[in-house]
Design a protein around this motif. Structure first.
Motif, PDB file in Angstrom:
ATOM      1  N   ASP A   1       0.836  -1.207   0.000  1.00 33.87           N
ATOM      2  CA  ASP A   1       0.000   0.000   0.000  1.00 33.87           C
ATOM      3  C   ASP A   1       0.872   1.259   0.000  1.00 33.87           C
ATOM      4  N   HIS A   2       1.929   1.218   0.808  1.00 27.81           N
ATOM      5  CA  HIS A   2       2.816   2.387   0.851  1.00 27.81           C
ATOM      6  C   HIS A   2       3.485   2.585  -0.511  1.00 27.81           C
ATOM      7  N   GLU A   3       3.891   1.482  -1.117  1.00 24.88           N
ATOM      8  CA  GLU A   3       4.600   1.602  -2.394  1.00 24.88           C
ATOM      9  C   GLU A   3       3.650   2.073  -3.498  1.00 24.88           C
ATOM     10  N   ALA A   4       2.389   1.611  -3.438  1.00 24.47           N
ATOM     11  CA  ALA A   4       1.409   2.081  -4.423  1.00 24.47           C
ATOM     12  C   ALA A   4       1.189   3.587  -4.231  1.00 24.47           C
ATOM     13  N   PHE A   5       1.095   3.977  -2.973  1.00 22.81           N
ATOM     14  CA  PHE A   5       0.921   5.401  -2.662  1.00 22.81           C
ATOM     15  C   PHE A   5       2.139   6.193  -3.152  1.00 22.81           C
ATOM     16  N   ARG A   6       3.329   5.625  -2.983  1.00 22.34           N
ATOM     17  CA  ARG A   6       4.560   6.295  -3.443  1.00 22.34           C
ATOM     18  C   ARG A   6       4.453   6.586  -4.956  1.00 22.34           C
ATOM     19  N   GLY A   7       3.881   5.649  -5.670  1.00 24.39           N
ATOM     20  CA  GLY A   7       3.704   5.841  -7.109  1.00 24.39           C
ATOM     21  C   GLY A   7       2.833   7.066  -7.395  1.00 24.39           C
ATOM     22  N   LEU A   8       1.761   7.201  -6.615  1.00 19.82           N
ATOM     23  CA  LEU A   8       0.869   8.357  -6.810  1.00 19.82           C
ATOM     24  C   LEU A   8       1.586   9.669  -6.487  1.00 19.82           C
TER      25      LEU A   8
ATOM     26  N   ARG B   1       3.759   6.508   8.310  1.00 26.25           N
ATOM     27  CA  ARG B   1       4.561   6.024   7.181  1.00 26.25           C
ATOM     28  C   ARG B   1       4.132   6.631   5.845  1.00 26.25           C
ATOM     29  N   PHE B   2       2.819   6.843   5.675  1.00 26.58           N
ATOM     30  CA  PHE B   2       2.389   7.446   4.407  1.00 26.58           C
ATOM     31  C   PHE B   2       2.910   8.888   4.303  1.00 26.58           C
ATOM     32  N   ARG B   3       2.876   9.592   5.428  1.00 25.37           N
ATOM     33  CA  ARG B   3       3.427  10.961   5.451  1.00 25.37           C
ATOM     34  C   ARG B   3       4.926  10.918   5.156  1.00 25.37           C
ATOM     35  N   ALA B   4       5.599   9.904   5.681  1.00 24.42           N
ATOM     36  CA  ALA B   4       7.042   9.790   5.446  1.00 24.42           C
ATOM     37  C   ALA B   4       7.303   9.606   3.953  1.00 24.42           C
ATOM     38  N   VAL B   5       6.444   8.845   3.292  1.00 23.88           N
ATOM     39  CA  VAL B   5       6.595   8.642   1.847  1.00 23.88           C
ATOM     40  C   VAL B   5       6.488   9.989   1.118  1.00 23.88           C
ATOM     41  N   VAL B   6       5.492  10.798   1.505  1.00 20.74           N
ATOM     42  CA  VAL B   6       5.324  12.111   0.867  1.00 20.74           C
ATOM     43  C   VAL B   6       6.574  12.967   1.098  1.00 20.74           C
ATOM     44  N   ASN B   7       7.044  12.975   2.329  1.00 20.03           N
ATOM     45  CA  ASN B   7       8.226  13.764   2.689  1.00 20.03           C
ATOM     46  C   ASN B   7       9.451  13.300   1.888  1.00 20.03           C
TER      47      ASN B   7
ATOM     48  N   ALA C   1      -5.294  14.985  -4.706  1.00 19.47           N
ATOM     49  CA  ALA C   1      -4.550  13.748  -4.995  1.00 19.47           C
ATOM     50  C   ALA C   1      -4.344  12.908  -3.732  1.00 19.47           C
ATOM     51  N   GLY C   2      -4.765  13.431  -2.589  1.00 21.88           N
ATOM     52  CA  GLY C   2      -4.650  12.677  -1.340  1.00 21.88           C
ATOM     53  C   GLY C   2      -3.273  12.728  -0.708  1.00 21.88           C
ATOM     54  N   LEU C   3      -2.501  13.793  -0.990  1.00 23.97           N
ATOM     55  CA  LEU C   3      -1.146  13.892  -0.419  1.00 23.97           C
ATOM     56  C   LEU C   3      -1.133  14.624   0.917  1.00 23.97           C
ATOM     57  N   ILE C   4      -2.203  15.365   1.210  1.00 25.40           N
ATOM     58  CA  ILE C   4      -2.264  16.021   2.517  1.00 25.40           C
ATOM     59  C   ILE C   4      -3.536  15.585   3.255  1.00 25.40           C
ATOM     60  N   GLY C   5      -3.559  15.910   4.528  1.00 24.78           N
ATOM     61  CA  GLY C   5      -4.708  15.489   5.348  1.00 24.78           C
ATOM     62  C   GLY C   5      -4.655  13.998   5.632  1.00 24.78           C
ATOM     63  N   LEU C   6      -3.428  13.453   5.681  1.00 26.53           N
ATOM     64  CA  LEU C   6      -3.316  11.993   5.810  1.00 26.53           C
ATOM     65  C   LEU C   6      -3.815  11.480   7.157  1.00 26.53           C
ATOM     66  N   SER C   7      -3.676  12.283   8.195  1.00 22.54           N
ATOM     67  CA  SER C   7      -4.129  11.790   9.505  1.00 22.54           C
ATOM     68  C   SER C   7      -5.596  12.164   9.778  1.00 22.54           C
ATOM     69  N   VAL C   8      -6.205  12.891   8.849  1.00 21.35           N
ATOM     70  CA  VAL C   8      -7.614  13.273   9.042  1.00 21.35           C
ATOM     71  C   VAL C   8      -8.489  12.024   8.909  1.00 21.35           C
ATOM     72  N   PRO C   9      -9.361  11.765   9.884  1.00 18.73           N
ATOM     73  CA  PRO C   9     -10.220  10.585   9.782  1.00 18.73           C
ATOM     74  C   PRO C   9     -11.061  10.606   8.504  1.00 18.73           C
ATOM     75  N   GLU C  10     -11.374   9.414   8.009  1.00 21.79           N
ATOM     76  CA  GLU C  10     -12.107   9.319   6.736  1.00 21.79           C
ATOM     77  C   GLU C  10     -13.446  10.044   6.789  1.00 21.79           C
ATOM     78  N   GLU C  11     -14.108   9.994   7.956  1.00 17.12           N
ATOM     79  CA  GLU C  11     -15.422  10.659   8.043  1.00 17.12           C
ATOM     80  C   GLU C  11     -15.331  12.168   7.789  1.00 17.12           C
TER      81      GLU C  11
END
Ligand SMILES: Cc1cc2nc3c(=O)[nH]c(=O)nc-3n(C[C@H](O)[C@H](O)[C@H](O)COP(=O)(O)OP(=O)(O)OC[C@H]3O[C@@H](n4cnc5c(N)ncnc54)[C@H](O)[C@@H]3O)c2cc1C
Length: 387
Positions: free
Chosen positions: A9-16, A71-77, A50-60
């Motif tokens: 999932d992280h690697e797929a996100f890295r692609g985005l 880790r997803f934030r780390a990928v963006v960084n 594109a979903g690169l920010i607001g990563l810790s914001v709950p889905e609701e």
């Protein structure tokens, strides 16, 4: 050494993230940000989309719902810094690591509803204002006051060095709601751009991060409604800051490791191309040995960061551990980038080359987020058994 903390999932996100950066963090865009001294809103909105920010914001509330998983934030960084877009990485970091967490983890339901959806889409940009002209390391020395009045507070004072301070729509602001400097004397209030008496003062001219705004803010009799008190209770501000500072410091550690890695990669590439005395620069034993030293340090940096990311995910990264991560990684980053500049020769000093920008950006990593002296103080107090 291969890193193993990321799954598919992280690697797929890295692609985005890479796709987004290829489109939005072009040389031309970076030059535009540098010239304007800020990241344009369209880019921040596109990042939200594109979903690169607001990563810790709950889905609701429209976010990715990652909460403690950094880790997803780390990928963006990592990726944003790898393409030499340090200023954009800075703007993303302020939003996701310094502003959003106070609402996600400490906000009231009303505050979450009001702020989080817009912060996830990039429509609403946030900032965190603690530092004042007379108080940086010694936060309990702040002078900005919030006096209780009917239905809210009257805020007076000034802040400085506020990242995203010019562009932010909402600023999580550290204020004094009580007397003296006991922890209970402080609160966090959300000040909104456009409130009467809230001035975005001078944008500061900095050594690095030229494309990310850092500003002075001033408050003259600003009325702030009581709904804007983070957590809905007075006197929690100091504890709230302490709760989020480990994340802020971990994020600086990730940025430091990513910049050191990028510097190394650019340097390997450059020294393979550049020739002197009929040889490639990378063929000189000195160059190869320096690169070998850096490669080993990078392995240690990533191993340390990866461990910290997992500890943070388990909710167990202490103030002392985060302080160690922050000072150790940023000092290794500085040494590595200095060597990388040297191996670029004169071109390492020219701003067209990403290594020059990365070097200048890196300097502040040892200063902000709590200076490295303060980090050592936190760690050494624990060792010495002092409070
Ligand atoms: C580009 C940039 C962006 C920033 N972004 C933000 C932001 O978004 N929000 C925000 O609130 N702040 C921000 N800051 C402020 C930053 O966090 C402070 O600059 C930092 O904490 C240091 O505070 P100071 O500048 O007042 O230095 P001082 O506290 O005056 O320190 C001066 C020197 O004394 C040392 N020192 C201080 N106390 C001790 C001690 N007890 N023991 C040993 N040495 C000590 C310090 O380490 C430093 O070397 C930013 C700063 C910069 C430069």
């Amino acid at each position: 050494m291969e890193r193993d903390i990321y799954d598919e999932d992280h690697e797929a996100f890295r692609g985005l993230v890479k796709e987004f950066l290829a489109r939005y963090a072009t040389n031309e865009a970076r030059e535009g940000w540098d010239a304007a001294g800020e990241i344009d809103r369209d880019t921040m909105r596109a990042a939200g989309e594109a979903g690169l920010i607001g990563l810790s914001v709950p889905e609701e509330y429209g976010g990715a719902g990652m909460l403690q998983d950094y880790r997803f934030r780390a990928v963006v960084n990592e990726e944003t810094i790898a393409v030499g877009a340090g200023s954009l990485a800075g703007a993303f970091g302020i939003q996701d690591d310094l502003a959003v967490p106070y609402i996600v983890h400490m906000g009231t339901d009303e505050q979450k509803q009001k702020w989080l959806p817009g912060m996830a889409t990039g429509e609403i940009l946030g900032a965190l204002a603690m530092t004042e002209p007379g108080a940086g390391s010694d936060l309990r020395g702040i002078k900005t006051t919030a006096k209780k009045t009917d239905g809210g507070y009257i805020v007076n004072g000034a802040k400085t060095f506020i990242s995203s301070g010019k562009t932010a729509d909402m600023v999580v602001t550290f204020v004094k709601t009580g007397d003296g400097n006991r922890p209970e004397a402080f609160s966090l209030l959300i000040l909104e751009s456009g409130m009467e008496g809230f001035d975005h003062g001078k944008t500061l001219s900095k050594m690095g991060f030229h494309g990310h705004d850092t500003a002075e803010l001033s408050f003259t009799d600003v009325f702030v409604p009581e709904e804007n008190l983070i957590g809905g209770k007075e006197g929690l501000g100091f504890v709230q800051l302490m709760m989020n500072l480990p994340l802020e410091r971990l994020s600086i550690g990730v940025a430091a490791a990513a910049a050191a890695q990028a510097g190394f990669d650019w340097t390997v590439e450059y020294t393979k191309e550049r020739e002197a005395f009929g040889e490639r620069v990378i063929d000189f034993q000195n160059t190869r040995f320096q690169l070998a030293d850096i490669a080993a340090t990078l392995d240690a940096l990533w191993a340390y960061i990866d461990r910290a990311l997992l500890i943070y995910k388990d909710g167990a990264l202490s103030a002392e551990e985060a302080a160690k991560v922050k000072f150790w990684t940023t000092e290794r980053e500085w040494e590595i980038l200095d060597t990388c500049v040297q191996l670029h020769g004169g071109y390492g000093y020219i701003m067209e080359y990403p290594i020059a920008r990365a070097f200048l950006d890196a300097r502040v990593h040892r200063i902000y987020g709590g200076s490295n002296e303060i980090m050592r103080d936190i760690v050494s107090r624990k060792i010495a058994g002092k409070r």
